[in-house]
Design a protein around this motif. Structure first.
Motif, PDB file in Angstrom:
ATOM      1  N   UNK A  50      -4.414 109.210  10.309  1.00 33.32           N
ATOM      2  CA  UNK A  50      -5.606 108.508   9.810  1.00 33.32           C
ATOM      3  C   UNK A  50      -6.659 109.492   9.320  1.00 33.32           C
ATOM      4  N   UNK A  51      -6.882 110.568  10.082  1.00 32.76           N
ATOM      5  CA  UNK A  51      -7.859 111.584   9.691  1.00 32.76           C
ATOM      6  C   UNK A  51      -7.427 112.270   8.401  1.00 32.76           C
ATOM      7  N   UNK A  52      -6.152 112.601   8.314  1.00 30.86           N
ATOM      8  CA  UNK A  52      -5.659 113.305   7.127  1.00 30.86           C
ATOM      9  C   UNK A  52      -5.757 112.426   5.891  1.00 30.86           C
ATOM     10  N   UNK A  53      -5.420 111.160   6.014  1.00 30.63           N
ATOM     11  CA  UNK A  53      -5.489 110.272   4.852  1.00 30.63           C
ATOM     12  C   UNK A  53      -6.930 110.061   4.398  1.00 30.63           C
ATOM     13  N   UNK A  54      -7.852 109.947   5.349  1.00 30.28           N
ATOM     14  CA  UNK A  54      -9.271 109.880   4.990  1.00 30.28           C
ATOM     15  C   UNK A  54      -9.693 111.153   4.265  1.00 30.28           C
ATOM     16  N   UNK A  55      -9.252 112.289   4.771  1.00 27.38           N
ATOM     17  CA  UNK A  55      -9.624 113.580   4.195  1.00 27.38           C
ATOM     18  C   UNK A  55      -9.070 113.732   2.780  1.00 27.38           C
ATOM     19  N   UNK A  56      -7.863 113.270   2.559  1.00 24.67           N
ATOM     20  CA  UNK A  56      -7.294 113.293   1.209  1.00 24.67           C
ATOM     21  C   UNK A  56      -8.124 112.427   0.271  1.00 24.67           C
ATOM     22  N   UNK A  57      -8.487 111.247   0.723  1.00 29.81           N
ATOM     23  CA  UNK A  57      -9.231 110.313  -0.118  1.00 29.81           C
ATOM     24  C   UNK A  57     -10.613 110.821  -0.483  1.00 29.81           C
ATOM     25  N   UNK A  58     -11.145 111.747   0.309  1.00 27.75           N
ATOM     26  CA  UNK A  58     -12.531 112.175   0.118  1.00 27.75           C
ATOM     27  C   UNK A  58     -12.677 113.661  -0.181  1.00 27.75           C
ATOM     28  N   UNK A  59     -11.636 114.229  -0.804  1.00 29.08           N
ATOM     29  CA  UNK A  59     -11.712 115.570  -1.381  1.00 29.08           C
ATOM     30  C   UNK A  59     -12.012 116.657  -0.349  1.00 29.08           C
ATOM     31  N   UNK A  60     -11.439 116.529   0.842  1.00 23.74           N
ATOM     32  CA  UNK A  60     -11.487 117.601   1.840  1.00 23.74           C
ATOM     33  C   UNK A  60     -10.404 118.619   1.499  1.00 23.74           C
ATOM     34  N   UNK A  61     -10.652 119.879   1.825  1.00 23.56           N
ATOM     35  CA  UNK A  61      -9.724 120.946   1.466  1.00 23.56           C
ATOM     36  C   UNK A  61      -9.125 121.676   2.674  1.00 23.56           C
ATOM     37  N   UNK A  62      -9.820 121.604   3.797  1.00 18.83           N
ATOM     38  CA  UNK A  62      -9.456 122.372   4.984  1.00 18.83           C
ATOM     39  C   UNK A  62      -9.511 121.464   6.205  1.00 18.83           C
ATOM     40  N   UNK A  63      -8.592 121.657   7.127  1.00 15.40           N
ATOM     41  CA  UNK A  63      -8.652 121.007   8.429  1.00 15.40           C
ATOM     42  C   UNK A  63      -9.009 122.073   9.459  1.00 15.40           C
ATOM     43  N   UNK A  64      -9.976 121.745  10.340  1.00 15.00           N
ATOM     44  CA  UNK A  64     -10.452 122.699  11.340  1.00 15.00           C
ATOM     45  C   UNK A  64     -10.203 122.201  12.757  1.00 15.00           C
ATOM     46  N   UNK A  65      -9.008 122.375  13.297  1.00 14.49           N
ATOM     47  CA  UNK A  65      -8.698 121.885  14.642  1.00 14.49           C
ATOM     48  C   UNK A  65      -9.048 122.898  15.725  1.00 14.49           C
ATOM     49  N   UNK A  66      -9.217 122.403  16.949  1.00 12.42           N
ATOM     50  CA  UNK A  66      -9.441 123.293  18.092  1.00 12.42           C
ATOM     51  C   UNK A  66      -8.121 123.875  18.570  1.00 12.42           C
TER      52      UNK A  66
END
Length: 449
Positions: free
Chosen positions: A318-334
């Motif tokens: 869900x987070x990744x699909x939202x990020x794709x839809x909104x032009x995110x480029x990087x994922x920053x996990x702990x």
């Protein structure tokens, strides 16, 4: 405990096999999620987003991101911390931004001033106020360094006493090779309304006077900026865009040339000079509105803010699909492990999902050699060699074909830039965290022996 992989075995059989050999609920859950993750269809970034990502991988591969400058070697998010990280060789200076009551953007993590200043003694009765209730001039009156000497006595330095809170503009100037102008007693000069200088804070605007840093060593890091939840600071994203543009740091709108030196960090003079980050889905939307096509990082925290994330494949999707839809480029996990004890949102199967959507992974925070080895994949390879020492190393037999580069990170936040530089083979012989501090004028060690 060694993980087991049954990628070609039906889920039910695989789980029964696991129950027979592993008596650990976490391992069962992890295997179940990994099997499920393989079957989840994910959206992938579009061509425009991918172009920004590809440029980022050229401008700052294996990025070392100096978390708040450093929280270990100097008082976080002060001039001392940022000068140290710049001269040490970080690719990015990481900051949290907040806003004063008179509209100035600050580099400061906490909403409250108690932990990192002497607010209780300077402003009795206001110690628990949100920092947004103070003007810049009021905040400049605070000592933002002595607390560090008390909390981290092993690294205490006399010159950290009365370090000041930084603004976003201050950090941009430090990244360009500048420093605060000070007198022989380390007192800072401030700007007056008429443009002249003064040592008297009360007759000033609260802004520092900056001069060229005579011990700057030529590194030009980028800036990695975290925004908070929009309800805390209405209009923050728009104000951020205006500050970056007016100071020539907005790569998409008439960026200024920041001279760089061959062999030194030069991210400040690339299209990836600014990276934006947030835990807030709402802030992602606003950042895209006011700062389109600037690299953006969606930070992940288990159960945090409005982007609830767990070590669950469906929730991550869900987070990744939202990020794709909104032009995110990087994922920053702990990442897991001492000293922070965060939840592990950078397991190999999770990283494979992040990469499958097309994202770069900048994980946080790397403060031990063990963490660097684990999340860069060293433990999965013969002889525990670092990929920085031997990019052609071979997989161990039991992992062959099951673990690859896609399961590991692309860069990381750290409080110990020196440690990450050494791990990547980028450290300068003879240069240590301590020698950099001394060269910068923070040489009077007053810590415990």
């Amino acid at each position: 405990m060694t993980k087991l992989f049954f990628k070609k075995i039906p889920v039910g059989i695989a789980l029964l096999m696991l129950l027979g050999v592993v008596g650990c609920d976490d391992d069962i859950k992890d295997l179940s999620n990994e099997i499920q993750a393989d079957s989840i269809e994910l959206k992938t970034v579009n061509a425009e987003t991918k172009a920004v990502i590809d440029q980022l991988l050229i401008d700052a591969p294996d990025a070392i991101i100096a978390h708040r400058g450093t929280t270990f070697w100097a008082p976080e998010e002060t001039e001392a911390a940022f000068r140290w990280a710049r001269n040490m060789g970080a690719d990015y200076l990481e900051i949290d931004i907040q806003k004063t009551s008179d509209g100035i953007l600050l580099a400061l993590h906490d909403n409250n001033l108690r932990r990192t200043s002497n607010v209780e003694s300077i402003y009795p009765g206001r110690a628990d106020y949100d920092l947004s209730k103070f003007t810049l001039k009021e905040l400049r009156a605070l000592d933002a360094g002595t607390w560090f000497n008390e909390d981290v006595p092993d690294n205490a330095r006399l010159e950290f006493v009365d370090q000041k809170i930084s603004t976003l503009k201050d950090v941009l100037l430090i990244a360009e090779g500048m420093k605060v102008k000070r007198d022989e007693n380390r007192n800072p000069y401030y700007k007056k309304e008429d443009g002249t200088e003064t040592l008297n804070l009360e007759e000033s605007t609260g802004e520092f006077v900056f001069v060229e840093d005579e011990v700057d060593n030529g590194n030009r890091p980028g800036i990695y900026i975290e925004t908070k939840e929009p309800w805390r600071f209405s209009g923050m994203e728009k104000a951020l865009a205006e500050v970056l543009k007016s100071n020539g740091w907005l790569a998409t709108d008439n960026p200024k040339n920041i001279p760089t030196t061959p062999g030194k960090v030069g991210v400040a003079n690339t299209k990836s000079r600014i990276i934006l980050q947030t835990f807030s889905w709402q802030s992602v939307l606003l950042l895209e509105e006011f700062l389109p096509n600037i690299p953006k990082c969606m930070l992940l925290w288990k159960g945090g803010y409005d982007n609830l994330v767990d070590d669950d494949a469906d929730m991550i999707a869900d987070v990744l699909n939202f990020s794709v839809d909104n032009n995110v480029h990087i994922i920053g996990p702990s990442i897991a492990g001492a000293p922070n004890g965060y939840d592990d949102l950078s397991a190999p199967w999770m990283n494979e999902m992040y990469h499958r959507s097309g994202f770069v992974i900048h994980a946080y925070s790397f403060d031990t050699d063990d963490q660097l080895k684990k999340y860069n994949g060293d433990y999965y390879y013969t002889g525990l060699e670092s990929r920085f020492d031997n990019p052609n190393r071979t997989l161990q037999g039991e992992w062959s074909g099951k673990i690859g580069r896609e399961n590991f990170i692309d860069g990381g936040f750290t409080n110990l830039t020196d440690l990450s530089l050494e791990y990547q083979g980028r450290a300068t012989p003879g240069v240590t965290a301590q020698t950099v501090l001394e060269d910068l004028g923070y040489g009077t060690y007053i810590g415990r022996n």
